[in-house]
Design a protein around this motif. Structure first.
Motif, PDB file in Angstrom:
ATOM      1  N   ALA A 203       2.767 -33.678 -25.532  1.00 14.46           N
ATOM      2  CA  ALA A 203       3.586 -33.173 -24.426  1.00 14.46           C
ATOM      3  C   ALA A 203       4.269 -34.316 -23.691  1.00 14.46           C
ATOM      4  CB  ALA A 203       2.722 -32.361 -23.461  1.00 14.46           C
ATOM      5  N   MET A 204       3.553 -35.406 -23.474  1.00 13.98           N
ATOM      6  CA  MET A 204       4.144 -36.560 -22.791  1.00 13.98           C
ATOM      7  C   MET A 204       5.253 -37.184 -23.627  1.00 13.98           C
ATOM      8  SD  MET A 204       0.990 -38.462 -20.788  1.00 13.98           S
ATOM      9  CE  MET A 204      -0.390 -38.085 -21.852  1.00 13.98           C
ATOM     10  N   VAL A 205       5.033 -37.247 -24.935  1.00 10.60           N
ATOM     11  CA  VAL A 205       6.068 -37.780 -25.835  1.00 10.60           C
ATOM     12  C   VAL A 205       7.311 -36.891 -25.780  1.00 10.60           C
ATOM     13  CG1 VAL A 205       6.678 -38.181 -28.243  1.00 10.60           C
ATOM     14  CG2 VAL A 205       4.465 -38.960 -27.379  1.00 10.60           C
ATOM     15  N   ALA A 206       7.103 -35.577 -25.729  1.00 11.24           N
ATOM     16  CA  ALA A 206       8.230 -34.645 -25.651  1.00 11.24           C
ATOM     17  C   ALA A 206       9.045 -34.878 -24.383  1.00 11.24           C
ATOM     18  CB  ALA A 206       7.726 -33.206 -25.692  1.00 11.24           C
ATOM     19  N   ILE A 207       8.362 -35.173 -23.288  1.00  8.35           N
ATOM     20  CA  ILE A 207       9.056 -35.461 -22.028  1.00  8.35           C
ATOM     21  C   ILE A 207       9.853 -36.757 -22.156  1.00  8.35           C
ATOM     22  CG2 ILE A 207       8.729 -36.067 -19.607  1.00  8.35           C
ATOM     23  CD1 ILE A 207       8.327 -33.106 -20.182  1.00  8.35           C
ATOM     24  N   HIS A 208       9.245 -37.775 -22.743  1.00  8.19           N
ATOM     25  CA  HIS A 208       9.950 -39.043 -22.969  1.00  8.19           C
ATOM     26  C   HIS A 208      11.235 -38.807 -23.767  1.00  8.19           C
ATOM     27  CE1 HIS A 208       7.293 -42.026 -21.295  1.00  8.19           C
ATOM     28  NE2 HIS A 208       6.265 -41.630 -22.004  1.00  8.19           N
ATOM     29  N   LEU A 209      11.117 -38.047 -24.830  1.00  7.43           N
ATOM     30  CA  LEU A 209      12.266 -37.800 -25.698  1.00  7.43           C
ATOM     31  C   LEU A 209      13.342 -36.986 -24.981  1.00  7.43           C
ATOM     32  CD1 LEU A 209      10.483 -37.017 -29.096  1.00  7.43           C
ATOM     33  CD2 LEU A 209      11.779 -39.075 -28.488  1.00  7.43           C
TER      34      LEU A 209
END
Length: 221
Positions: A203-209
């Motif tokens: 989920a955090m990676v998705a926000i970064h992207l």
């Protein structure tokens, strides 16, 4: 590996210490440290690596928050329209857009204060961490597109982070209202399993992207 090789390491430390003429106190201290490491490794395995995963999760979340602040500060410091929009969110004269470009420290200060203002303007602010980012970056002219599944899991991760920091991971009935799948842990410390850590990480990676893609779409560098 620690469990398997630990006893051998302790033996070799003991043997090597005596062969090199080390004093007994030093040998005992080194061997005791090795023994403690073995015990720690066993304990971490037996609790499903909850402690390690929890510390890793909190560290990653702190990095994410600091990174987002730095991104906002960089936008404010390099894009005049964004800086003017940011200044408009504060009392007139609080930050002088006429004196732009601002220093790096001032840009970071504005970013931090702007984040709190975005929280205040976000519907369901106590839960909707992803929505707060949409509001925050939207003020700067950046449109975030976060898929609903990632947004929901990111919001859950945000809640769990707060529960860990402020309540040692113990969930309340009010938390369960948002996350009924965690109902079995009401009043207990939620275990940070490898699977849960993976979900929050994704989920955090998705926000970064989402942030990266939105900024790229603006053509900013």
């Amino acid at each position: 590996m620690v469990e398997y090789f630990g006893p051998l390491r302790s033996f070799l430390l003991l043997k090597g210490g005596y062969e090199r003429g080390a004093n007994t106190e030093t040998i005992d201290r080194v061997v005791a440290h090795a023994t403690d490491t073995i015990a720690w490794a066993v304990k971490m395995r037996d609790d499903g690596y909850h402690q390690i995963n929890t510390i890793s999760f909190l560290s990653e979340w702190a990095a994410l928050e600091a990174g987002n602040e730095n991104v906002v500060a960089a936008i404010i410091g390099t894009v005049r329209n964004a800086a003017e929009a940011a200044a408009d969110k504060f009392q007139k004269g609080r930050f002088d857009a006429g004196a732009w470009p601002w220093s790096d420290d001032q840009c970071l200060e504005i970013a931090q204060k702007l984040d709190q203002k975005a929280k205040d303007k976000t519907q369901d602010r106590g839960w909707n961490a992803s929505g707060r980012l949409v509001v925050l970056f939207g003020w700067l002219g950046v449109t975030l597109e976060i898929d609903p599944v990632s947004a929901e899991k990111f919001n859950e991760a945000s809640m769990i982070r707060n529960v860990i920091v402020h309540r040692y991971g113990r969930l309340r009935a009010s938390d369960i209202c948002r996350t009924p799948h965690l109902a079995g842990w009401e009043g207990k410390t939620l275990p940070m399993t490898a699977e849960r850590m993976r979900e929050y990480n994704e989920a955090m990676v998705a926000i970064h992207l989402a942030i990266s893609n939105a900024i790229h779409a603006k053509g900013w560098k």
